[in-house]
Write an enzyme that holds these catalytic residues in place. Sequence first.
Site, mmCIF file in Angstrom:
data_model
loop_
_atom_site.group_PDB
_atom_site.id
_atom_site.type_symbol
_atom_site.label_atom_id
_atom_site.label_comp_id
_atom_site.label_asym_id
_atom_site.label_seq_id
_atom_site.Cartn_x
_atom_site.Cartn_y
_atom_site.Cartn_z
ATOM 1 N N THR A 1 24.113 43.799 52.727
ATOM 2 C CA THR A 1 23.358 43.999 53.960
ATOM 3 C C THR A 1 23.885 45.210 54.710
ATOM 4 O O THR A 1 25.083 45.515 54.661
ATOM 5 C CB THR A 1 23.456 42.751 54.876
ATOM 6 O OG1 THR A 1 23.210 43.155 56.230
ATOM 7 C CG2 THR A 1 24.831 42.111 54.836
ATOM 8 N N LYS B 1 15.501 35.811 61.445
ATOM 9 C CA LYS B 1 15.350 37.196 60.978
ATOM 10 C C LYS B 1 14.776 38.077 62.092
ATOM 11 O O LYS B 1 15.192 38.003 63.241
ATOM 12 C CB LYS B 1 14.501 37.232 59.703
ATOM 13 C CG LYS B 1 15.282 36.657 58.527
ATOM 14 C CD LYS B 1 14.637 36.827 57.180
ATOM 15 C CE LYS B 1 14.398 38.203 56.711
ATOM 16 N NZ LYS B 1 14.936 38.494 55.385
ATOM 17 N N ASP C 1 11.439 46.417 59.279
ATOM 18 C CA ASP C 1 10.474 46.304 58.180
ATOM 19 C C ASP C 1 9.242 45.505 58.562
ATOM 20 O O ASP C 1 8.226 45.567 57.872
ATOM 21 C CB ASP C 1 11.137 45.573 57.003
ATOM 22 C CG ASP C 1 11.920 46.527 56.134
ATOM 23 O OD1 ASP C 1 11.577 47.719 56.104
ATOM 24 O OD2 ASP C 1 12.876 46.070 55.492
ATOM 25 N N ASP D 1 18.437 52.101 53.755
ATOM 26 C CA ASP D 1 19.595 51.242 53.489
ATOM 27 C C ASP D 1 20.741 52.060 52.909
ATOM 28 O O ASP D 1 21.885 51.945 53.334
ATOM 29 C CB ASP D 1 19.219 50.126 52.498
ATOM 30 C CG ASP D 1 18.274 49.097 53.110
ATOM 31 O OD1 ASP D 1 18.015 49.186 54.328
ATOM 32 O OD2 ASP D 1 17.789 48.214 52.377
HETATM 33 C C1 GLC Z 1 16.607 44.453 55.932
HETATM 34 C C2 GLC Z 1 16.260 45.713 55.185
HETATM 35 C C3 GLC Z 1 16.437 46.917 56.075
HETATM 36 C C4 GLC Z 1 15.697 46.744 57.372
HETATM 37 C C5 GLC Z 1 16.088 45.449 58.054
HETATM 38 C C6 GLC Z 1 15.270 45.175 59.287
HETATM 39 O O1 GLC Z 1 17.960 44.396 56.204
HETATM 40 O O2 GLC Z 1 17.057 45.860 54.028
HETATM 41 O O3 GLC Z 1 15.979 48.075 55.425
HETATM 42 O O4 GLC Z 1 15.975 47.831 58.201
HETATM 43 O O5 GLC Z 1 15.898 44.385 57.160
HETATM 44 O O6 GLC Z 1 13.938 44.942 59.000
#
Ligand code: GLC
Length: 795
Positions: free
Chosen positions: A703, A630, A489, A357
């Site tokens: 973000t 998400k 993630d 990040d």
């Molecule tokens: C969130 C996390 C980031 C990750 C993304 C996708 O934004 O902070 O590190 O790459 O999710 O999973």
Amino acid sequence: MNYGYFDEKAREYVITNPNTPAPWANYLGSPEYGAIVTANAGGYSFVKSGAAGRILRYTFNQFDEPGRYIYLRDEETGDFWSASWRPVGKPLDQYKTECHHGTSYTEIISEYNGIRSRALYYVPMGATHEVWRISLENLTDRKRKISVFAYAELTTESFYTQDLVNMQYTQFITKTEFHDDFLLEQINEFNYPNPDGTTGRERFFGLAGAKVASYTGRREQFLGRNRFDKPQAVLDGKCDNSLNYNANPCGALQFSAELEAGGKKTAAFLLGQKTVFEARKIMDRYADTEATVNRELQELITYWHGELENLKICTPDKNFDAMINTWNAFQCFTTFVWSRAASLVYCGERNGYGYRDTVQDIQGIMHLDPELARKQLTFMLSAQVHHGAGLPLVKYTHNAGHEDTPEQESYVKETGHPSYRADDALWLFPTVYKYIAETGNTAYLDEEIPFADKDTGTVREHLKRAINFSMTHLGPHGMPAGLHADWNDCLVLGSQGESTFVAFQLYYALNIMKEFCEDEPEYLAYLNEKAEKLLGILNEKCFEGDQFIRGFRDTGDIIGSKNDREAATWLNPQSWAVISRAATKEQADAIMNTIHEKLNTPYGLELMQPSYRYDYFEGARMRLFNPGTKENGGIFCQPQGWAILAEALLGHGNRAFQYYAESSPASFNDNADLRVIEPYVHGQFIEGHESPFAGRSHVHWLTGTASTVMVGCVEGILGLRPTPKGILISPAIPKEWDGFTMEKVFRGKKLHITVDNAAHKEGNPAKLILNGIEREPGLIGADELKAENEITIVM
Ligand code: GLC
């Protein structure tokens, strides 16, 4: 519905209807002393940590309460209202209000009952206290007597969870005192005080520029049995001068203002975690309230507007200009400084920087303040473990050379991160490249920086070890193993599963290294060989004619094959095939068409489709989320930036801009109820077409979207692509645009750029005119630039 507009001259977003679909927030101060404030004055403040240093209480996910409330009461009639629309919430046909969210300050200007009020909230530059300035103006032609009450709901102690739930303890450790012009909250007063009697845990809430008429340090007294819309003290016209002992503390102060017809009055409420002596000093600095506040506000504006000066664009799309010139840029600085510390979604429990990040966040400010970027980049390089991987979480207390790592129990225990991510250190390559390209400072590659646990090495050596980490963590097909996760993630592939996305990142990294190691023939040969081999594997094992697969499970099964019932097409491997320059022109056209066809929606590109419902595997953790949400098929916003960039690199301006526009917050300005969160800041994701709330966005402000979309727009759409040797300007814009202009500062030189699109093309410029001399489009060497340059790009 529309709730406000961009005022680009002032670099403000002005909210004209305060009844917003969610609390629309702004950021004040820094994580040293941070404050979040909404258009209705809701929000909270903290010292160093939102979770462990909280001083103002705020209830998440509720009614945007409490806040920094200033109540106004007409002493003749007893009628009262608030300087922000809520908490009192007078009918909006009688109560006129505008909230001006600016760069690190917020001013709420309201008019009711013939009184204009201006509540200005800010944290002075470099300071660790906050200011709520209130100015009143009597708009009527008769004398008015107005009482002003300010209310700050102080936490009982710094750990916000303790404050909220452990009341058998926290209610009995705090009391308040009154000191002429401020209230002081004591916490554990007699627990090992300093020799001067202070503890450093005290908070003060004071009034400058007016005399305190009444006060209370007890929430129960201020509110009575009522809520924030009708506090008892305001109903009564005064506080009872009582102090807290064994209950909920607060800071509540009243003053009275007699305003002649047209008369004005200014005062300021001050808040911070300060001892009685420190508070006294701060209070004294505001004796000349108006002058001090004006000076401090000017300092903030000068600093922040200065930070945004290096790039100014003027295109046919005013929303795009507002995002690039101000709001996306300010959000990039906010993510750069605040990381994921605290918002109305994050409460501050993540006690450090996420590796990827932060390395990504740095890219978002590169074109505006590369030297500030470099400091953080150096810090992140110092959080690379000696074997090349990034520490999954870099503690705020990071001590390079002395850190424990995921190999050690102590690190796992403290951070909760048991292993490495496949991608973390690979983000260093584009970030280091962008720094060197923006500044020309190639010497940075030779700068010596310690590793997190042991050893030191030059930046070049750090990068070599990052490559080595990937090369020594390959899966059965010879592609990078997915390890604990890649960018996604939710994708846990382990040491036997493999990630196509990381393979493209590695391919990109190997090629960047070729530019950085031109004088090392042996290493160059190594890079060439590995890059070629990897490209071969990607083409042979991962390409399906019109898309790249997402990777392999630890069983060897393919993830993201086009005929799969679920999760058949994934966005990131396609955009990264283009960004990494691994895809041929034909492949690029085909895969970008595929995502357009299979993933695009009116609100941006979905991360993959169809969402997981039944056909998942153990490592596919996104199955936990509802479909269309998400990582499970939602419109994850960070990857929009990569899709914009990929299309722009291909010269597809129409599509690049389409992707920008579909998901841009500003595009929702007139349809803000659909998006819900602020139309001036990016969120983490937008709900996709499988959700009944498609178009609704979530996780505001902090973000990675901020930086990738910024890069996609600046390098992609605007086509400003610095290289170590100079700058290439190759816009990819909507065909309809007649042209646009940009003012860019590049290595201290001014570039006045005019893009002429009389030809109505979408990319691949035809001609370049540099200071009157016409030539083929291409790189402008840094040494060709004068102090001021007129550059015309003819499309
Ligand atoms: C969130 C996390 C980031 C990750 C993304 C996708 O934004 O902070 O590190 O790459 O999710 O999973």
